[in-house]
Design a protein around this motif. Sequence first.
Motif, PDB file in Angstrom:
ATOM      1  N   THR A  49     -18.582   2.698   5.773  1.00  0.00           N
ATOM      2  CA  THR A  49     -17.429   3.463   5.632  1.00  0.00           C
ATOM      3  C   THR A  49     -16.804   3.158   4.186  1.00  0.00           C
ATOM      4  O   THR A  49     -16.396   3.915   3.377  1.00  0.00           O
ATOM      5  N   LYS A  95     -16.463   5.201   0.658  1.00  0.00           N
ATOM      6  CA  LYS A  95     -15.172   5.583   0.162  1.00  0.00           C
ATOM      7  C   LYS A  95     -15.309   5.253  -1.526  1.00  0.00           C
ATOM      8  O   LYS A  95     -14.538   5.388  -2.225  1.00  0.00           O
ATOM      9  N   THR A  96     -15.971   3.865  -1.440  1.00  0.00           N
ATOM     10  CA  THR A  96     -16.401   3.308  -3.065  1.00  0.00           C
ATOM     11  C   THR A  96     -17.017   4.346  -3.871  1.00  0.00           C
ATOM     12  O   THR A  96     -16.698   4.529  -4.873  1.00  0.00           O
ATOM     13  N   ASP A 149     -16.866   7.517  -3.519  1.00  0.00           N
ATOM     14  CA  ASP A 149     -16.331   8.630  -3.808  1.00  0.00           C
ATOM     15  C   ASP A 149     -15.134   8.055  -5.226  1.00  0.00           C
ATOM     16  O   ASP A 149     -14.876   8.845  -5.877  1.00  0.00           O
ATOM     17  N   LEU A 150     -14.618   6.889  -5.059  1.00  0.00           N
ATOM     18  CA  LEU A 150     -13.809   6.295  -6.028  1.00  0.00           C
ATOM     19  C   LEU A 150     -14.578   6.208  -7.426  1.00  0.00           C
ATOM     20  O   LEU A 150     -13.980   6.436  -8.536  1.00  0.00           O
ATOM     21  N   ARG A 201       1.319   4.171  -2.981  1.00  0.00           N
ATOM     22  CA  ARG A 201       1.052   5.516  -2.738  1.00  0.00           C
ATOM     23  C   ARG A 201       2.584   6.612  -3.244  1.00  0.00           C
ATOM     24  O   ARG A 201       2.412   7.499  -3.676  1.00  0.00           O
ATOM     25  N   TYR A 258       0.812  -1.127   0.046  1.00  0.00           N
ATOM     26  CA  TYR A 258      -0.029   0.157  -0.052  1.00  0.00           C
ATOM     27  C   TYR A 258       0.750   1.159   0.075  1.00  0.00           C
ATOM     28  O   TYR A 258       0.784   2.285  -0.773  1.00  0.00           O
ATOM     29  N   ALA A 312      -7.800   5.256  -5.445  1.00  0.00           N
ATOM     30  CA  ALA A 312      -8.352   6.720  -5.644  1.00  0.00           C
ATOM     31  C   ALA A 312      -6.779   7.332  -6.045  1.00  0.00           C
ATOM     32  O   ALA A 312      -6.958   8.461  -6.737  1.00  0.00           O
ATOM     33  N   SER A 313      -5.937   6.968  -5.347  1.00  0.00           N
ATOM     34  CA  SER A 313      -4.562   7.687  -5.814  1.00  0.00           C
ATOM     35  C   SER A 313      -4.205   7.355  -7.172  1.00  0.00           C
ATOM     36  O   SER A 313      -3.748   8.298  -7.986  1.00  0.00           O
ATOM     37  N   LYS A 356      -8.790   3.185  -1.138  1.00  0.00           N
ATOM     38  CA  LYS A 356      -7.931   4.251  -1.027  1.00  0.00           C
ATOM     39  C   LYS A 356      -6.862   4.360  -1.981  1.00  0.00           C
ATOM     40  O   LYS A 356      -6.389   5.565  -2.642  1.00  0.00           O
ATOM     41  N   TYR A 368     -10.714  -1.727   2.012  1.00  0.00           N
ATOM     42  CA  TYR A 368     -10.777  -0.329   2.175  1.00  0.00           C
ATOM     43  C   TYR A 368      -9.523   0.320   2.083  1.00  0.00           C
ATOM     44  O   TYR A 368      -9.246   1.401   1.317  1.00  0.00           O
ATOM     45  N   LEU A 369      -8.216  -0.366   2.068  1.00  0.00           N
ATOM     46  CA  LEU A 369      -6.889   0.042   1.647  1.00  0.00           C
ATOM     47  C   LEU A 369      -6.808   0.147   0.117  1.00  0.00           C
ATOM     48  O   LEU A 369      -6.381   0.919  -0.548  1.00  0.00           O
TER      49      LEU A 369
END
Length: 342
Positions: free
Chosen positions: A138, A142-143, A145-146, A72, A68, A111-112, A108, A104-105
């Motif tokens: 949660t 997040k999904t 938003d992605l 990033r 992860y 998304a990056s 995220k 979740y990771l």
Amino acid sequence: LKQITEHRLPSSFDYHRMPAPWIQIKLLRVLASLGLADQQMSGHMYEVLYDVLKRADTGINIGYAVIYECVRTITAIYPNVQLMETAANHISRFVSSENHNLKYLGIKALASIVQVNQKYALEHQLVVVECMEDPDETLKRKTLDLLFQMTNASNVVFVVDKLVYHLRQTTDVHFRAALVDRITQIAERYAPDNAWFITTMNHIFELGGDVVQAETAHNLLRLIAEGGGEDEDADTELRLHAVRAYRALLRKPHIPDVLMKVVCWTLGEYGYLSDEFELEELLETLCDVMERQFAEPNTRVWVMSAITKLVAQLPSVPEQAVELAERYCASQSISLQQLCSE
């Protein structure tokens, strides 16, 4: 970093056979800062980052943490096509995992990646959409938003269909509001044509009318009134499409007030365009609608306004319209009184 991945540090630094994972993570963060917007500096990092990804893929949690952080870093430095694709493939396994934390990771991290270039994540959109089924609130947010970031003109229909499905299923007020907001923005930005946009917004108003912003309804009315502004025939066809859709909606026993206002305004302004029904028939339907109960007092004003516009296009005033006007002349609403007097 290369020395660590090649096990040149004493074994006492290992954690679950992973060489000095916390030092790796700190060094990856340093590299992310050093390679930011620096192509030459980033070029020296590609090989070692690829090696970190490969060696960290051991199937244990600490390995996932290193992967992860490596992803990033890859998205922070000057982009490399092959490295980005490799990172996306590693992260796709996170997203498809049964472990909520890994999912979740993965969301995220994707998304990056999307912020660098959508194409590296688009091939994983089916896996991302499946995360919307997860009971974890949660993760669902997040999904959402992605998916919003991943949407473009080529996949907007697919994404909106999926989001509308979830809007129909969910009962969480806050999540419903988030869905309505995201769908509206996506539809306004990437709609393949105006007819699709109107149909989509009708679904949004029907399913989430209680959380739809007044500005959204205003934007839809403006589109119907102004059209594309380039082709008058296309604009007329758009209005006709809206009239037919809204005439069908009136047959439903209950529709949200925000949608009822849009329906009444459109039928009052452009109801004459359709040859599928007579204006007298439409007027009669609207008179029946006046008897319904509305959540907002001023909704009845919109219905009466549509009736007034239709009456002006008829040779005589129908008796049902006269009865309504006489009854509501004593209404507490000044606007309704004025319309009935006219």
